[in-house]
Scaffold this motif. Structure first.
Motif, short mmCIF file in Angstrom:
data_model
loop_
_atom_site.label_atom_id
_atom_site.label_comp_id
_atom_site.label_asym_id
_atom_site.label_seq_id
_atom_site.Cartn_x
_atom_site.Cartn_y
_atom_site.Cartn_z
N ASP A 261 0.82 -1.21 0.00
CA ASP A 261 0.00 0.00 0.00
C ASP A 261 0.86 1.27 0.00
N ARG A 262 2.12 1.14 0.46
CA ARG A 262 3.03 2.30 0.45
C ARG A 262 3.68 2.46 -0.92
N HIS A 263 4.31 1.39 -1.44
CA HIS A 263 4.97 1.47 -2.74
C HIS A 263 5.14 0.05 -3.28
N PRO A 264 4.32 -0.35 -4.24
CA PRO A 264 4.34 -1.74 -4.72
C PRO A 264 5.70 -2.20 -5.27
N VAL A 269 11.02 -5.23 -4.78
CA VAL A 269 12.48 -5.30 -4.76
C VAL A 269 12.99 -5.79 -3.40
N THR A 270 12.43 -5.26 -2.34
CA THR A 270 12.88 -5.61 -0.99
C THR A 270 12.69 -7.08 -0.68
N PHE A 271 11.47 -7.58 -0.92
CA PHE A 271 11.20 -8.99 -0.61
C PHE A 271 11.97 -9.92 -1.54
N CYS A 272 12.16 -9.53 -2.79
CA CYS A 272 12.94 -10.36 -3.72
C CYS A 272 14.38 -10.49 -3.26
N ALA A 273 14.95 -9.39 -2.77
CA ALA A 273 16.34 -9.43 -2.32
C ALA A 273 16.52 -10.41 -1.16
N LEU A 306 5.37 -11.90 -1.39
CA LEU A 306 5.37 -11.64 -2.82
C LEU A 306 4.11 -12.14 -3.52
N PHE A 307 3.46 -13.17 -2.98
CA PHE A 307 2.15 -13.57 -3.50
C PHE A 307 1.20 -12.37 -3.44
#
Length: 384
Positions: A261-264, A269-273, A306-307
């Motif tokens: 909700d803040r920035h998709p 990027v954060t969770f992927c890292a 990420l889902f």
């Protein structure tokens, strides 16, 4: 208005468990139907590619139907398909049993998501869908590992049989308690929905979902096999490990709902890292209880996040046709799931299970680069 969301979340548990329960059952199915693990893994690919190929079209078409009747019909279809899977005598009948629910999953998930957003408003889309997504997380917390434990105790067919009974029971609950709902107030025509595909930004978002889920399922499809063959765990221990993997996903679901909700794209990027770190660390720590738990924990949190993030990311990118945008994410995600299962099977055949984490991480790294590139794009209206 919380009850409809909770009912849809419960139904979503059954829908997503039907898709992913096979992850924990692959070794047993392969042995019983006398096929290899990579061949059994093609059942995952079949389900995913069917969703990817037909999901957007079916969702756009069925968006005009009354939601209550539609959701009940989908659950009945899932019940019948799981019954067929429970009695499948060979891999071909099993393939048919996997094909049928693949047609209903994108319709349910996309339209249930739209219904949740309609209830709370677009500003809180992430948190609303996180409630629907709670059913998905529960599918990984309880559905997949419990299915694995049932398979180990009573056979994999029992897992599908129980899942069929649950699907029929959920259909009955929706019939009794889910109120009839009006169609989306600003329903876009079947033809107009496809106009959002003219946007390069939308194409980029769909490609991002494909890459993220390809990375996830290159390794996750064969996680049970990794734990059996590399860690030396039996079916019961594998089931408990998968339950732990899913349990930490409750954290990821909550974090993902707030972050998206803040920035998709920053959330992606954060969770992927962090997911790369978990995937790459898994096999080197396979014989270390603490290291294995940490690697699986990081992977489980980020995968659940990420889902949700991927789903809401597409819906926010096309507010004029959110259900269709959600179906595009589902299609892209399932194309990625199918590709990941195929790539993972090839990696197993060529370099072995120990190479899965690195192959998966390569997909996720490319997705990070794409997400960063998408941050430079500006959204534009493509649908009247």
């Amino acid at each position: 208005m919380l009850l409809p969301i909770l009912l849809l979340s419960a139904a979503g548990f059954t829908v997503l468990t039907t898709e992913f329960v096979i992850v924990g059952l692959l070794p047993a199915i392969a042995r019983d139907l006398e096929v290899s693990i990579p061949q059994a893994g093609l059942l995952v690919t079949l389900f995913a590619f069917t969703v990817a190929a037909f999901g957007p079209f079916l969702t756009a078409y069925f968006a005009r139907f009354e939601r209550r009747k539609l959701f009940i019909s989908v659950l009945i279809m899932f019940g019948l398909a799981n019954t067929l899977a429970a009695f499948a005598p060979n891999i071909w009948v099993m393939a048919i049993a996997r094909l049928i629910p693949a047609l209903g999953l994108p319709v349910f998930w996309a339209l249930a998501s739209e219904t949740a957003v309609d209830i709370v408003g677009p500003d809180f889309a992430g948190r609303a869908i996180s409630k629907i997504g709670f059913g998905i997380v529960c599918a990984t917390v309880f559905g997949i590992p419990v299915g694995t434990l049932i398979s180990d105790a009573f056979g994999w067919r029992s897992a599908f049989g129980i899942l069929a009974v649950i699907a029929f029971a959920k259909a009955l609950l929706l019939f009794i308690y889910l109120p009839s709902t009006n169609l989306h107030q600003h329903q876009v025509s079947f033809r107009s929905q496809f106009k959002i595909l003219r946007s390069p930004l939308m194409i980029g978002h769909v490609l991002l979902s494909i890459l993220v889920f390809s990375g996830m399922f290159t390794a996750y499809t064969y996680l049970a096999d990794i734990l059996e063959r590399l860690a030396g765990f039996n079916g019961t221990v594998v089931g408990w490990c998968l339950m732990g993997f899913g349990a930490v996903g409750l954290i990821g679901n909550s974090l993902g709902g707030r972050a998206v909700d803040r920035h998709p794209l920053i959330a992606s990027v954060t969770f992927c890292a962090f997911m790369i770190a978990g995937m790459v660390a898994l096999v080197p720590n396979i014989h270390s209880p603490l290291g294995l738990a940490a690697a699986m924990g990081i992977w489980g949190v980020t995968q659940a996040a990420l889902f949700l993030v991927s789903h809401v990311r597409l819906m926010k990118a096309a507010p004029e046709a959110p259900a269709f945008a959600a179906s595009l994410n589902i299609a892209g995600a399932n194309l990625g799931i199918g590709l990941g299962a195929m790539v993972g099977g090839r990696v197993i055949d060529s370099v072995g299970l120990q190479g899965l984490g690195f192959a998966a991480a390569a997909f996720i790294l490319v997705s990070i680069l794409l997400a960063m590139a998408l941050m430079t794009f500006k959204p534009r209206e493509v649908c009247a």
